[in-house]
Enzyme design. Sequence first.
Site, PDB file in Angstrom:
ATOM      1  N   ARG A  51       0.831  -1.205   0.000  1.00 29.88           N
ATOM      2  CA  ARG A  51       0.000   0.000   0.000  1.00 29.88           C
ATOM      3  C   ARG A  51       0.867   1.256   0.000  1.00 29.88           C
ATOM      4  NH1 ARG A  51      -5.093   1.403  -0.239  1.00 29.88           N
ATOM      5  NH2 ARG A  51      -5.694  -0.769  -0.141  1.00 29.88           N
ATOM      6  N   HIS A  67       1.894   1.665  -3.478  1.00 29.96           N
ATOM      7  CA  HIS A  67       0.709   2.110  -4.218  1.00 29.96           C
ATOM      8  C   HIS A  67       0.503   3.620  -4.070  1.00 29.96           C
ATOM      9  CE1 HIS A  67      -3.802   2.621  -4.431  1.00 29.96           C
ATOM     10  NE2 HIS A  67      -3.571   2.033  -5.579  1.00 29.96           N
TER      11      HIS A  67
END
Lengths: 237, 237
Positions: free
Chosen positions: B50, B53
């Site tokens: 994440r 990301h």
Amino acid sequence: MKRGDRQMEHVTIEYLPPEEIEKRSFEIITEELIKRGIHIPKEEELITKRVIHTSADFDYAKTLCYSEGAVKILKELIKNGADIVTDTNMALAGINKKALARFGGEAHCFMADEEIALLAKQRNVTRAAVSMEKAAAIEKPVVFAIGNAPTALIKLYEMMETPFGDTLMPNMPYGRHKEKMDWKPAFIIGVPVGFVNVEAAKELILKTDIPYIINRGRKGGSNIAAAICNAILYQIS
Amino acid sequence: MKRGDRQMEHVTIEYLPPEEIEKRSFEIITEELIKRGIHIPKEEELITKRVIHTSADFDYAKTLCYSEGAVKILKELIKNGADIVTDTNMALAGINKKALARFGGEAHCFMADEEIALLAKQRNVTRAAVSMEKAAAIEKPVVFAIGNAPTALIKLYEMMETPFGDTLMPNMPYGRHKEKMDWKPAFIIGVPVGFVNVEAAKELILKTDIPYIINRGRKGGSNIAAAICNAILYQIS
């Protein structure tokens, strides 16, 4: 160790009064840019350096793209009271809204609006895309600061280039009428981040005649979008 | 081009329904980690991915450090209603506060409080440092999510290690008393960004026995702090 520095465990903490920390950071950035042989045009310097300050990532010195005279144009827009629309509430939180308000501008993010979520769901498009349609109905020049969603940039492109030909946006809900077929964003700060359509969306905007600051490639983010807005605000405040 | 993809100008826009975009992004991240020969321990995977990301920066796969069992500890803390204190309003905006509230936790950022600004000015320390003192008075376990100021980490270290011996914090304004001399943060997410004391501050925390997720080096940011909090929240929601 300089006076005031402290040895804590195995590391040295450099003592600086709060107001000196940012100044020292920018000096370090300047030194490292020289060491890396990177020259930044004068006009772009304060923005690119603030982006590096925000990210500690010198890649931005190579990937940030400015359209001709972009910084001057953006300063004039803000000075004349342009609004800023962003696609993330984090960028909205980061933009210095007080400084913006002094020139008559307001910062908006429509991403959390229930109406936007509902419309996006009905149409199976992103909230960011619908947010851009709402922003296009603002009756004054708007600077778009896109820090997250490439779909926001794609939507801006569609609204500029194919105002009524796009099946992705039937039933424009925010009252764009025929006389608005020539709608254009006043400025695009295009720094979405990610892996799907991010690079392509930026390339789309690079081909338009809209003044822009765009970070080519995958990198960007809400922090970068806010840093660029603030770098401009600090220069004119 | 797959069905639904569109050729716009010289670039191809991959068509994906909104709910698929994140999934596809994580697939790309997974593929690239394999290509780069980077293996992430199972427990840390969803958080590190994440963060990548959020930043499109694979450096984080190498620099994020987790203390032993950190993810499990952090999940338990949040499940049991711990609060989160952050040093930036951008991170506060980014943290999924609804998901946190379901477990009884609240997210705080004291940086914009007038009282904090005043105390910081009087004492010539950063607002982040004073914010940490205020946070230390919260009467429940607190997860610190530091995305900006190394001085916040240094202050946390001082409060743990030298509770009353530090001349930088005379007159603790928030009522820490003798019985609180063993005060400790429940968890530290240490991802400040920058050039002055950032690396040293992280190294300080790495030497404590507080459970942590820390990004070694200069990089980090409010977006990274929020991404780590949300990665945990999404795993337990």
